[in-house]
Write an enzyme that holds these catalytic residues in place. Structure first.
Site, PDB file in Angstrom:
ATOM      1  N   GLY A 121       0.800  -1.212   0.000  1.00  0.00           N
ATOM      2  CA  GLY A 121       0.000   0.000   0.000  1.00  0.00           C
ATOM      3  C   GLY A 121       0.834   1.264   0.000  1.00  0.00           C
ATOM      4  O   GLY A 121       0.367   2.329   0.419  1.00  0.00           O
ATOM      5  N   GLY A 122       2.079   1.163  -0.490  1.00  0.00           N
ATOM      6  CA  GLY A 122       2.906   2.339  -0.665  1.00  0.00           C
ATOM      7  C   GLY A 122       3.324   3.028   0.617  1.00  0.00           C
ATOM      8  O   GLY A 122       3.703   4.203   0.599  1.00  0.00           O
ATOM      9  N   SER A 207       4.607  -5.506  -2.705  1.00  0.00           N
ATOM     10  CA  SER A 207       4.724  -4.068  -2.950  1.00  0.00           C
ATOM     11  C   SER A 207       5.443  -3.397  -1.774  1.00  0.00           C
ATOM     12  O   SER A 207       6.594  -3.731  -1.498  1.00  0.00           O
ATOM     13  CB  SER A 207       3.341  -3.463  -3.210  1.00  0.00           C
ATOM     14  OG  SER A 207       3.440  -2.199  -3.806  1.00  0.00           O
TER      15      SER A 207
END
Length: 533
Positions: A121-122, A207
């Protein structure tokens, strides 16, 4: 005699049964589903509020009696950003340092392998309650599985000179990553009570979660706590890269000034909701991972180049279509002329080399090459760089993959929903914009998660086919095998060769027909690596 037998039976049920486990801090009562014991919302750090906002997580205080662990804890402070996130958390709060455990163990003596999964989720969104990360199916494969919440955005990655001054380590920022370290220490200390082996902990993530894994393998605070690592799309080496502490401090001062907070005490007095609103207006990356002198005593790249990273087996890779070509073109037409101008503007005197490896003589070729270039620059290159360095100095087997299974069509009942830029699902205005984009031909960013975790059935958006379930069976088996023994190979799955430093590199191409292939795009990544230096 009957009373004695009954007494011991009840004592066994209390100690090893479906509902209770005694940790170092106190007793927890969870639930059971299909033979898997679940303990949700376990606190691993004190609420980071008030004076504890922007401090490393503090140990949990002991409790008496039995604490319920049947509901996910609150998710950490975050804006609604990504359309594919579906939370089961108990609201949102700064008090969010909770983890969740799924275990198939019937006793403390089983010493099962352990998976600790960090969400993506960055570093600005995500939560351990998302169904795609659910650990029940990993537990059914004989693994004690955990998901971990960690602070995000301004709450997790804010730096400021006053924070450096008050820190005994003269450090600031990276609080979200320090949360992850604290959770890992909690697992090391407590997982035996859940039937797990504290010496067989594999960390994994996708991610930003994959970036987290690369960070934990690098930091001296965590690299000796793990036995294996799984990275799905992303690393510190180009995805969410570190910045120097002085630069992070300057960004923090600028942010504080923009919200009229002249001091650290004023910043800590701001209500969480207001701080979230103010910080969410900033661009992604405003609050970055920092070379703070504590979590990272030196830049992570330097640590790797010195061969001081975790010496553990690693499994990592990326997806075939991590990003759309529209990241280069915006809404402009994808013509050879426009493509050439974009490449020349972005790469200067290296443009001709880029165009040779990412050619664009026709519109169709432009779209394909621009998709590849956008994907590589977004996340594929950084994952390749990490794999390459680990293979050179890690001293343990490294297994690389290219995930290529495109998702099936969406279910008809989804109506006006549409896939977003990175594979999420959006509605309304966002959906109209997404529908203007071309459909993905490959595996988009984050699309492998449900397959790997065995959780296709938790995602009701797509019309899964028998082929999808076959891919999931294969990928899940690879992951489970790796978590158990540091090697993805086992009965019923194609042979996956480890990277051989002395010969041609190979990757496992995961699709309906999974197979080992020569590394297909090494020249592209080597060129991007040269340009990045």
């Amino acid at each position: 005699m009957k009373k004695i037998t009954f007494f011991f039976a009840m004592m066994s049920l209390t100690t090893f049964g479906a509902d209770r486990v005694t940790t170092a801090n106190g007793t927890l009562e969870g639930t059971m589903s299909n033979g898997v014991r679940m303990f949700k919302g376990i606190q691993y750090g004190q609420p980071p509020v008030g004076d504890l906002r922007w401090k490393p997580p503090q140990p949990v205080e002991n409790w008496s009696g039995v604490r319920q662990a049947a509901q996910f804890g609150p998710r950490c402070m975050q804006a609604s950003i990504f359309g594919d996130m579906n939370f089961r958390s108990n609201g949102m709060s700064e008090d969010c340092l909770y983890l969740n455990v799924w275990t198939p163990a019937k006793s403390m003596k089983e010493k099962l392998p352990v998976l600790v999964y960090y969400y993506g989720g960055g570093f600005i969104a995500g939560d351990g309650s998302e169904p795609r990360y659910d650990g029940e199916n990993m537990a059914r494969s004989g693994i004690v599985a955990l998901t971990v919440n960690y602070r995000l955005g301004a709450f997790g990655f804010f730096a400021h000179p006053e924070l450096v001054e008050e820190s005994p380590h003269h450090a600031a920022g990276n609080y979200g990553l320090l949360d992850q370290v604290a959770a890992l220490e909690w697992v090391k200390k407590n997982i035996a009570a859940f039937g797990g082996d504290p010496n067989r902990i594999t960390i994994a993530g996708e991610s930003a979660g994959s970036v987290s894994v690369s960070a934990l393998m690098t930091s001296p605070l965590s690299r000796d706590l793990i036995a294996g690592a799984i990275g799905e799309s992303g690393s510190l080496f180009g995805t969410l890269s570190t910045i120097p502490l002085d630069k992070a401090e300057a960004a923090g001062v600028a942010f504080a000034k923009s919200i009229d907070a002249p001091s650290l005490s004023a910043l800590r007095a701001i209500p969480g909701e207001k701080l979230l609103e103010s910080s969410s207006k900033r661009q992604m990356g405003t609050f970055s991972v920092t070379v703070d002198g504590y979590l990272f005593p030196e830049p992570p790249l330097s640590i790797y180049l010195a061969g001081k990273e975790a010496k553990v087996p690693m499994l990592a890779g990326w997806n075939s279509e991590e990003m759309t070509y529209r990241m280069l073109f915006g809404m402009n037409e994808a013509t050879p002329e426009n493509y050439r101008k974009i490449v020349e503007k972005q790469f200067g005197n290296r443009a001709s080399e880029i165009l040779k490896l990412y050619p664009g003589d026709t519109k169709e070729q432009v779209i394909e090459s621009a998709t590849d270039l956008a994907s590589d620059r977004f996340i594929a290159y950084s994952t390749w760089k990490w794999i390459d360095m680990q293979a050179k100095s890690g001293g343990k087997p490294v297994f690389a993959y290219l995930y290529a299974r495109a998702r099936p069509e969406m279910r008809k009942e989804m109506g006006d929903a549409a896939p977003g830029l990175a594979g999420g699902v959006v509605r309304g205005t966002q959906a109209k914009t997404a529908m203007a984009m071309p459909p993905a031909k490959g595996a988009v960013h984050s699309s492998e998660i449900e397959y790997a975790m065995g959780n296709l059935d938790t995602n009701k958006v797509y019309a899964w086919t028998p082929n999808d379930h076959q891919v999931s069976k294969t990928m899940h088996a690879y992951f489970a095998n790796f978590i158990k023994k540091g090697d993805p190979n086992g009965p019923g799955v194609p042979k996956w060769p480890a990277i051989n430093r002395g010969g041609m590199r190979q990757m496992m191409r995961i699709d309906v027909e999974s197979k080992a292939i020569p590394e297909p795009h090494r020249a592209r990544h080597v060129l991007l690596d040269e340009i990045a230096r």
